[in-house]
Design an enzyme around this catalytic site. Structure first.
Site, PDB file in Angstrom:
ATOM      1  N   SER A 212     -14.398   3.741  -4.941  1.00  0.00           N
ATOM      2  CA  SER A 212     -13.183   4.127  -4.986  1.00  0.00           C
ATOM      3  C   SER A 212     -11.883   4.054  -3.216  1.00  0.00           C
ATOM      4  CB  SER A 212     -12.157   5.935  -4.884  1.00  0.00           C
ATOM      5  OG  SER A 212     -12.796   6.098  -6.425  1.00  0.00           O
TER       6      SER A 212
ATOM      7  N   ILE B 297     -17.802   5.486  -2.719  1.00  0.00           N
ATOM      8  CA  ILE B 297     -17.767   4.237  -2.549  1.00  0.00           C
ATOM      9  C   ILE B 297     -16.990   3.539  -2.378  1.00  0.00           C
ATOM     10  CG2 ILE B 297     -18.738   2.178  -1.203  1.00  0.00           C
ATOM     11  CD1 ILE B 297     -18.682   5.468   0.329  1.00  0.00           C
TER      12      ILE B 297
ATOM     13  N   GLY C  49     -18.118   9.559   0.480  1.00  0.00           N
ATOM     14  CA  GLY C  49     -16.902  10.164  -0.396  1.00  0.00           C
ATOM     15  C   GLY C  49     -16.724   9.001  -1.824  1.00  0.00           C
TER      16      GLY C  49
ATOM     17  N   HIS D 167       0.984  -1.469  -0.282  1.00  0.00           N
ATOM     18  CA  HIS D 167      -0.217   0.224   0.214  1.00  0.00           C
ATOM     19  C   HIS D 167       1.152   0.759   0.424  1.00  0.00           C
ATOM     20  CE1 HIS D 167      -1.682   3.233   2.946  1.00  0.00           C
ATOM     21  NE2 HIS D 167      -2.986   3.372   2.226  1.00  0.00           N
TER      22      HIS D 167
ATOM     23  N   TYR E  71       0.177   9.635  -0.867  1.00  0.00           N
ATOM     24  CA  TYR E  71       0.774  10.330  -0.677  1.00  0.00           C
ATOM     25  C   TYR E  71       0.108  11.371  -1.136  1.00  0.00           C
ATOM     26  CZ  TYR E  71       5.370   7.688   0.329  1.00  0.00           C
ATOM     27  OH  TYR E  71       6.083   6.707   0.808  1.00  0.00           O
TER      28      TYR E  71
END
Lengths: 347, 347
Positions: free
Chosen positions: B310, B308, B306, B149, B152
């Site tokens: 993604s 979902i 947001g 994972h 940034y």
């Protein structure tokens, strides 16, 4: 050459963890209390332990393969529990049926959170509490055989030491709900009808009220869908006679087997494809999302250091997340999703 | 006979949801801003989009089978994103690499939560914000090939309209971490050494500090274990020069491929048994537990509506929960668990 040390040498968590027991006790209540078998506490414990036995017997008998593994544990602060798990059976991939009966002193913060109306003028002292419940999740292998969950619980608080006049308070909670990957209308109707019949013996308002409560509770907010097709659910119930609610909880618990086992008998051996299985796994992913993100019992248990393996036995053996999966409009998968998004009246 | 209606006819959620776009824009910034390509905002967007391209190219080339599927979306309030997901490849079961560049007005509550020290004497007005980031989770099929994972991100707030003198604030965050199901010491050393080399170019304190931060962050509290073997992690970083932190984030992002791909090349074709696979699936269950219960980005994203698909692309394609699974002392599975419980120094 290599020597092994305990994995967790410095864990502070382990200090207040459960202690495994080799035998299940006749009761988890204190000696003084178990003598008076007529208390609600004692009768509720008896009810959930009998339910655990009868449900586990029915599951083993229908499964025909695996047997439940039992773990008995006690809690240093008071009480204990019995976890029973059947894994990788002929019919169920994972079936957990747990009871716990715990008591002790509750931190003032937790009491205030549970009783927002309690007076908070003076710094309160710890509150004696009692909590007992049965909780079960049954995940079959066949994608046409539905998952079922039920949970019945009773909670009491006593007056704090520094407020001896304060009333003892009590609440009942629980519910039974069905989570299929595919809809067989006759199954869902049978399941809801059984819940309704149990409710109707007590109050005609119970089924509509607790059916809606169930649809509202098992809601995956971030998906705008429910985890399944509902059933009944109620929480913090204390505005009825205590005897009536004990009888009602008992009736609901007794309805678990007749509501569920006939459905499993009909579906457990249906032929299925890899696509059916993948859809079931995907819906099990939703089950995981609900339980880890929203379920009160799970999130509370994880935060307060309950017995993790008992709490997370609700999770399926296997689950799946596909990116942006959308069932084809009108397909059987679409119909299930539609019913999870737009709850229906089944009876 | 049967007619189909949209599944979600009354969803209030859908009002402020992302809007799919058919093409990716050159920049998600406002026209006025993208002209001045020297701003940190513009340079950060350029960096994360180049990283998305290079990481996706490297993954596709190593996978040799599947290709990334791209979804471009825009946000009514400002900005948008590019989601890329490769599913069921030859090497990876699921690989997601997402960028998002969003801005707009932040509710005062959210601003105060992010800035506890901000003066709260007068009722504040909404705060202009800017947030950009790249986020990726790569789950291979082979149980000897580790999950990786990285993430940034850059965050800015402007002065609220009613406090024009207030300073613009900014923060950097991110990290890269490795989650194997089995330990190959040379792999973990190579991975950590690559992170350390990136850190050492900027400040000798970075690696030890961010390595520990990573071990502390990816902690599954209810299990008293970490989700994997760590790497580096930092958050809300603003106590260094802004240019230095932009360069450092860029260096870290550029280190993703050399840290990870050589490990995959070595492990992707190793033979394995059903037992190896089951253990990998079990560790993926832990990954799900961490992400749904603790990960700040995930839990914040789920709560604030947001995108979902993604957010949850981080979840593995398949995972598994076995009741009370305990690896045999001294086994390879036990060694992995031990390293998740007692973090080690790898370089």
């Amino acid at each position: 050459q290599q020597h092994f040390t305990p994995l967790r040498v410095n864990s502070t968590l382990s200090m207040d963890k459960e202690i495994p027991q080799s035998q299940r006790p006749l009761t988890f209540l204190k000696q003084s209390e178990s003598d008076s078998s007529s208390t609600i506490r004692a009768r509720f414990e008896k009810m959930i332990r009998e339910t655990q036995d009868s449900v586990c017997n029915a599951i083993e008998s229908t499964d025909g393969g695996a047997k439940f593994k039992e773990d008995v544990w006690s809690r240093p602060g008071g009480g204990g529990g019995i976890s029973r798990v059947l894994q990788n059976g002929a019919v169920w991939e994972k079936a957990g049926v747990n009871v716990s009966v715990v008591y002790g002193l509750m931190p003032p913060d937790a009491y205030r959170a549970a009783n927002p109306s309690s007076s908070s003028s003076s710094p309160p002292s710890p509150v004696p509490f009692f909590a007992a419940g049965i909780s079960s999740v049954l995940h079959p292998k066949n994608p046409f055989a539905p998952t079922m969950h039920f949970n019945y619980r009773y909670f009491e608080t006593d007056a704090p030491k520094d407020a001896p006049g304060a009333p003892r308070q009590w609440w009942f909670g629980g519910g039974t709900d069905l989570t299929p990957a595919y809809i067989f209308e006759e199954d869902v109707k049978h399941f809801h009808q059984t819940q309704k019949s149990a409710c109707d013996k007590f109050d005609p308002s119970f089924y509509p009220r607790f059916k809606k409560w169930c649809d509202d509770y098992f809601y995956i907010k971030h998906r705008d869908e429910r985890r399944g097709l509902g059933g009944i659910f109620f929480d913090d119930l204390n505005d009825y006679d205590q005897e009536l609610l004990l009888s009602f909880s008992t009736e609901c618990a007794n309805s678990v087997i007749p509501a569920y086992i006939p459905i499993i008998e009909k579906r457990k051996d249906l032929p299925f494809t890899d696509e059916h299985k993948a859809w079931q796994q995907l819906r099990r992913g939703r089950y995981v999302e609900f339980n880890l993100v929203y379920d009160r019992g799970t999130t509370f248990g994880l935060k307060t250091g309950g017995r993790i393996e008992s709490i997370l036995v609700s999770l399926p053996l296997t689950s799946r997340w596909e990116y942006d999966h959308k069932p084809e409009e009108g397909s059987e998968e679409w119909k299930l999703l539609d019913a999870c998004i737009n709850p229906k009246e089944w009876v």
